[in-house]
Scaffold this active site. Structure first.
Site, PDB file in Angstrom:
ATOM      1  N   GLU A   1       0.688  -1.284  -0.174  1.00  0.00           N
ATOM      2  CA  GLU A   1       0.057  -0.017   0.054  1.00  0.00           C
ATOM      3  C   GLU A   1       0.682   1.068   0.180  1.00  0.00           C
ATOM      4  O   GLU A   1       0.996   2.567  -1.050  1.00  0.00           O
ATOM      5  CB  GLU A   1      -0.961   0.241   1.064  1.00  0.00           C
ATOM      6  CG  GLU A   1      -2.038  -1.030   1.136  1.00  0.00           C
ATOM      7  CD  GLU A   1      -2.686  -1.007   0.173  1.00  0.00           C
ATOM      8  OE1 GLU A   1      -2.754   0.016  -0.395  1.00  0.00           O
ATOM      9  OE2 GLU A   1      -3.176  -2.461  -0.335  1.00  0.00           O
TER      10      GLU A   1
ATOM     11  N   CYS B   1      10.384  -6.192  -6.983  1.00  0.00           N
ATOM     12  CA  CYS B   1      10.749  -7.227  -8.419  1.00  0.00           C
ATOM     13  C   CYS B   1      11.738  -5.946  -8.939  1.00  0.00           C
ATOM     14  O   CYS B   1      11.432  -4.938  -8.143  1.00  0.00           O
ATOM     15  CB  CYS B   1      10.456  -8.136  -9.308  1.00  0.00           C
ATOM     16  SG  CYS B   1       9.414  -5.993 -10.242  1.00  0.00           S
TER      17      CYS B   1
ATOM     18  N   CYS C   1       6.995 -10.094  -7.234  1.00  0.00           N
ATOM     19  CA  CYS C   1       6.942  -9.046  -6.494  1.00  0.00           C
ATOM     20  C   CYS C   1       6.231  -9.014  -5.676  1.00  0.00           C
ATOM     21  O   CYS C   1       5.077  -9.292  -5.441  1.00  0.00           O
ATOM     22  CB  CYS C   1       7.154  -8.449  -7.688  1.00  0.00           C
ATOM     23  SG  CYS C   1       6.963  -6.460  -7.513  1.00  0.00           S
TER      24      CYS C   1
ATOM     25  N   HIS D   1       0.245  -2.567  -9.951  1.00  0.00           N
ATOM     26  CA  HIS D   1       0.103  -3.315  -9.519  1.00  0.00           C
ATOM     27  C   HIS D   1       1.101  -4.090 -11.046  1.00  0.00           C
ATOM     28  O   HIS D   1       0.874  -3.927 -11.923  1.00  0.00           O
ATOM     29  CB  HIS D   1      -0.962  -4.617  -9.540  1.00  0.00           C
ATOM     30  CG  HIS D   1      -2.187  -4.129  -8.407  1.00  0.00           C
ATOM     31  ND1 HIS D   1      -3.449  -3.957  -8.537  1.00  0.00           N
ATOM     32  CD2 HIS D   1      -1.663  -3.676  -7.413  1.00  0.00           C
ATOM     33  CE1 HIS D   1      -3.516  -3.388  -7.237  1.00  0.00           C
ATOM     34  NE2 HIS D   1      -2.974  -3.312  -6.346  1.00  0.00           N
ATOM     35  N   CYS D   2       1.729  -5.350 -10.241  1.00  0.00           N
ATOM     36  CA  CYS D   2       3.220  -5.803 -11.201  1.00  0.00           C
ATOM     37  C   CYS D   2       2.403  -7.434 -11.480  1.00  0.00           C
ATOM     38  O   CYS D   2       2.267  -8.133 -11.169  1.00  0.00           O
ATOM     39  CB  CYS D   2       4.449  -5.958 -10.212  1.00  0.00           C
ATOM     40  SG  CYS D   2       5.571  -6.185 -10.861  1.00  0.00           S
TER      41      CYS D   2
ATOM     42  N   CYS E   1       9.897  -2.830 -10.484  1.00  0.00           N
ATOM     43  CA  CYS E   1       9.361  -2.077  -9.463  1.00  0.00           C
ATOM     44  C   CYS E   1      10.493  -1.162  -8.240  1.00  0.00           C
ATOM     45  O   CYS E   1      10.463  -0.014  -7.924  1.00  0.00           O
ATOM     46  CB  CYS E   1       8.097  -2.680  -8.722  1.00  0.00           C
ATOM     47  SG  CYS E   1       7.124  -3.197  -9.923  1.00  0.00           S
TER      48      CYS E   1
END
Lengths: 210, 451
Positions: A155, A189, A170, A164-165, A192
C-alpha cells in the site's frame, strides 16, 4: 523471507535508529495505529518499511478507531474516508500509514486488506482478515506479522505511484486472497525497485544509505 | 505493466465511479469515468476503450440501452455489467444482449481482479483474431483487388492463369468495377512486370488527338506539333499497353491499331520509319461489343484480335457479400490518408451499404467511404455519414427492421412538430420522458434528421 524486526524511532523518542546514524529530524513515513492494534505488529510493520523502502520511518502516537468512517449499512469502515482524514494530518511526514484492526471496504468491493492514494499521501492497512486462514482457523503469529508487513509495503508503494505488477516474484503483484499473499515475497522485483527509485527522485525524497 | 488497456467506468453513483476508478488505476489500467449513458457514448466516440464497466440501473438511459449501442457501434469493446444485489434477471438479460460478464455490487476483490484479468486475456485473443483476420485479408486481396465472393475468387484465379501467358486480354464490366486494377494485376503477375504499364483511356480524346497519343508524331506532323513525341505504343515497349474504353476507338483507327497489334510495327504521324515494338495489349470496355459489331460500329477482326482471352468483372450489386470487405478496405485506406482514428462502420450503416445498388460500382463505393470519412467526427461511420445515399435507396430495399422503422417514424413526427417534445410526445401517444429516452438512445438531433 521473514519480516525483519529492527528498531525504529517512535515520535517521542530522540534516540537514533539502530542502523543509521545521520537521519533527518522527521521520517518520510509515519505509521499510526487507529484503535486497538498491538505494539509488536506496529513495530514490525515500521521496521520492514524502513528496511525495504530504505526510508526513515516514525511510529506516531496512537489514535482512536475511526468511527467517522463506520458504515451502518455495511458494518465495516470506509477506507476512502480514512485515507481522506489521514491525508489531512498535520504531521510533517510526506507519507502516513495507518494500521487498523477493523474490517475495511470501498463502496464497490466487499472488503479490502488495505487501501492507498495512488501517488498521494495516505495508506491504510486492515489487520482484520490477516489473522485467519482462508479455509478457517487462525494463522501463526509469524504469518500474521509477515502478512501485515506485506500489505503495508504494497500500500505504501502505491503512494509512490507503483501499480500492480505482473512479475510473480514481486510484492506489487495483486494477490487475490491471504493464501496468495503468503506466496508473495517481501521485496520488489527489479522493475518496481527501479520505479520506486524514480519516484523518490520525483518526489525529492532522500532514501537511507543501504 | 498494463498501461495500454483503457477502461471506462459508467455509473451514476459517484462513490462507485471513484472507488472502481481508484482500484483499476492501481492495477495500472488507464481509467476514465462517465456518470451516464450519453456521456459514455460521447466518450466512446472519441476514445477506443477496451473494457466498459457499465451500471445497469441508471436514470435517463439504462445500461441495457447503452449496451445495445456499444455492441452495435463498438463490437470490439468488452462490457461488464454492474448490477445491484438481487437483480440477476436483468444481468441475465444483459448477457443475452451481448455483455461479456456481470458483477454484483459490492464485488469481491478476488472476483474483480480475476474477471478483469480474464477479460484482458480475452481482449488479447480478440486483438490477435483481428491480426489474423488482417492476414487472411491478404488472401482475399489480389494485388489491389479485394473480394471474397466466389465470382471474385474465380477472377483472381483466372488472372493468375492469364498472367502466365502473353495473350491479348479483353476485360469487360460496368464502369467502376475495377477493370484497370485487373489489367494492372495481370501486368504485375506477368513476365513483363519489370516493363512499363501504359494506360490510355481511348474515350478521353478526340479522334485526331487519340491517334497522336497512340502512335506519337514527328515534328511538324500537324499544326502545333513543334516537337516529335513518342506514342503510347512506343512507351509500352517490353511492357503492357492498357486500352481502356476500347469500344470508343473510331473505326478508321481500329484498322491502324489492328495492324500495329498484329505486326508489332507502326509509324508515327508524319513519319515513315517503321518502329518495332514488343508489348502485350489488354483492352477493356463497358460496351457490348457484339452489339457494336452488329451496328457496324466495331470491327469484327479487331474484336477477335483483342478478345483472345476475355475476363468479366461482375457488378458490385451481383456480389454484395464483397461490400463489407471493400468498405472496410477503403475505410482503412482513407482513415490512414486523412489521419483519422475511425475503425469501424456500424451495423446499420453497413446494412445500408449492402442494400444500395451501386450503379457506379466499386468506384462509387470508394467515393462514398472517402466522403463519409472526411465528414466523420467520431470513431465509427454511422447512418448519418451516409445520409446522402438515403434518397437513392429503392422502395423495395426499404428496411423491415422494427428499430429502423421506429427511428424513421420518430424523426418524421419530431420534424412535423418542429422538435417540440411535448407536442411530438402527444402525437406519438407516449410520455415526454419516454420520448426523451428514445431521442438519447438513438442520438436523434434536428441536424441529423435526414439520416
Amino acid at each position: 523471507m521473514s519480516p525483519v524486526n529492527t528498531r525504529v524511532r517512535t515520535a517521542t523518542e530522540n534516540s537514533v535508529r539502530s542502523n543509521h546514524t545521520s537521519l533527518p529530524k522527521d521520517g518520510v513515513v509515519g505509521v499510526v495505529r487507529l484503535g486497538s492494534v498491538g505494539e509488536a505488529v506496529m513495530k514490525i510493520v515500521a521496521a520492514n518499511l524502513q528496511e525495504i523502502l530504505h526510508l526513515p520511518v516514525d511510529i506516531l502516537p496512537a489514535r482512536q478507531t475511526p468511527e467517522f468512517a463506520y458504515s451502518d449499512q455495511r458494518k465495516q469502515y470506509h477506507a476512502a474516508l480514512i485515507l481522506k482524514k489521514l491525508a489531512e494530518s498535520r504531521r510533517p511526514h510526506p507519507r502516513i500509514l495507518a494500521l487498523v484492526s477493523v474490517d475495511l471496504f470501498i463502496p464497490v468491493l466487499t472488503h479490502v486488506f488495505g487501501e492507498a492514494q495512488l501517488g498521494g499521501r495516505a495508506a491504510v492497512v486492515s489487520l482484520h482478515r490477516l489473522k485467519q486462514k482462508e479455509e478457517g482457523g487462525g494463522v501463526s503469529l509469524d504469518t500474521f506479522y509477515e502478512r501485515a508487513a506485506k500489505v503495508a509495503l504494497h500500500e505504501v508503494a502505491h503512494t509512490f505511484d507503483l501499480v500492480h505488477c505482473k512479475q510473480p516474484e514481486c510484492i506489487m503483484r495483486l494477490s487475490s486472497g491471504p493464501t496468495d499473499l503468503d506466496a508473495l515475497p517481501l521485496f520488489f522485483c527489479e522493475y518496481c525497485e527501479a520505479f520506486l527509485e524514480e519516484a523518490y527522485r520525483r518526489y525529492d525524497i532522500q532514501r537511507l544509505p543501504i | 505493466m498494463t498501461d495500454k488497456v483503457r477502461i471506462l467506468v459508467v455509473d451514476d453513483e459517484l462513490v462507485i465511479r471513484e472507488s472502481l476508478h481508484g482500484w483499476l488505476k492501481k492495477s495500472g489500467y488507464q481509467v476514465d469515468t462517465a456518470e451516464g449513458g450519453s456521456a459514455a457514448l460521447a466518450m466512446l466516440e472519441k476514445t477506443p476503450y477496451d473494457l466498459l464497466f457499465l451500471d445497469i440501473m441508471m436514470p435517463v438511459m439504462s445500461g441495457i440501452e447503452v449496451l445495445e449501442v456499444v455492441k452495435e457501434d463498438y463490437p470490439q469493446t468488452l462490457v461488464v455489467m454492474i448490477t445491484a444485489y438481487g437483480s440477476v434477471d436483468t444481468a441475465v438479460e444483459a448477457m443475452k444482449g451481448g455483455a461479456n460478464d456481470y458483477l454484483m455490487k459490492p464485488f469481491d476483490p478476488d472476483q474483480l481482479s480475476l474477471l478483469t484479468e480474464k477479460l484482458m486475456q480475452q481482449k488479447k485473443l480478440l486483438d490477435e483474431n483481428i491480426f489474423l483476420r488482417e492476414q487472411m485479408a491478404e488472401a482475399i486481396r489480389f494485388e489491389n483487388l479485394v473480394g471474397r465472393s466466389e465470382a471474385m475468387q474465380e477472377l483472381f484465379s483466372l488472372i493468375q492463369d492469364v498472367a502466365e501467358s502473353d495473350s491479348q486480354v479483353l476485360i469487360t464490366g460496368e464502369t467502376g468495377t475495377g477493370k484497370e486494377l485487373v489489367a494492372k494485376a495481370i501486368h504485375a503477375k506477368s513476365a513483363r512486370c519489370n516493363g512499363p504499364f501504359i494506360a490510355l483511356n481511348c474515350g478521353g480524346f478526340p479522334e485526331h488527338l487519340l491517334e497522336s497519343e497512340l502512335f506519337g508524331h514527328e515534328r511538324g506532323a500537324f499544326t502545333g506539333a513543334h516537337r516529335a513525341k513518342k506514342g503510347r505504343l512506343d512507351l509500352a515497349h517490353h511492357g503492357t499497353l492498357f486500352l481502356d474504353e476500347v469500344g470508343t476507338v473510331p473505326l478508321k483507327m481500329q484498322v491502324d491499331l489492328l495492324r500495329a497489334l498484329e505486326t508489332k510495327e507502326f509509324h508515327r504521324l508524319g513519319g515513315t520509319a517503321e518502329i518495332e515494338v514488343d508489348f502485350r495489349t489488354i483492352a477493356a470496355t463497358n460496351r457490348d461489343l457484339h452489339q457494336a459489331i452488329e451496328k457496324g460500329e466495331f470491327r469484327q477482326d479487331f474484336f477477335y484480335r483483342l478478345n483472345v482471352i476475355s475476363l468479366h468483372i461482375p457488378p458490385l450489386r451481383d456480389r454484395r457479400d464483397d461490400i463489407p470487405l471493400l468498405a472496410e478496405h477503403f475505410l482503412d485506406r482513407y482513415s490512414r490518408e486523412t489521419n483519422k482514428d475511425i475503425d469501424t462502420i456500424n451495423k446499420a450503416a453497413m446494412a445500408i451499404l449492402k442494400q444500395y445498388d451501386w450503379p457506379g460500382n466499386v468506384r462509387e463505393l470508394e467515393n462514398a467511404i472517402e466522403r463519409a470519412v472526411v465528414i466523420c467526427k467520431k470513431r465509427r461511420l454511422g447512418l448519418e455519414e451516409f445520409s446522402f445515399l438515403a434518397p437513392h435507396l429503392s422502395a423495395a430495399a426499404e428496411t423491415h427492421s422494427l428499430e429502423k422503422t421506429q427511428i424513421a417514424h420518430l424523426v418524421k413526427v419530431l420534424k412535423e412538430f418542429d422538435w417540440n417534445i411535448t407536442k411530438a410526445a402527444q402525437a406519438l401517444e407516449i410520455n415526454r420522458v419516454t420520448l426523451h429516452k428514445k431521442i438519447k438512445k438513438y442520438d436523434l438531433r434536428p441536424d441529423r434528421a435526414s439520416s
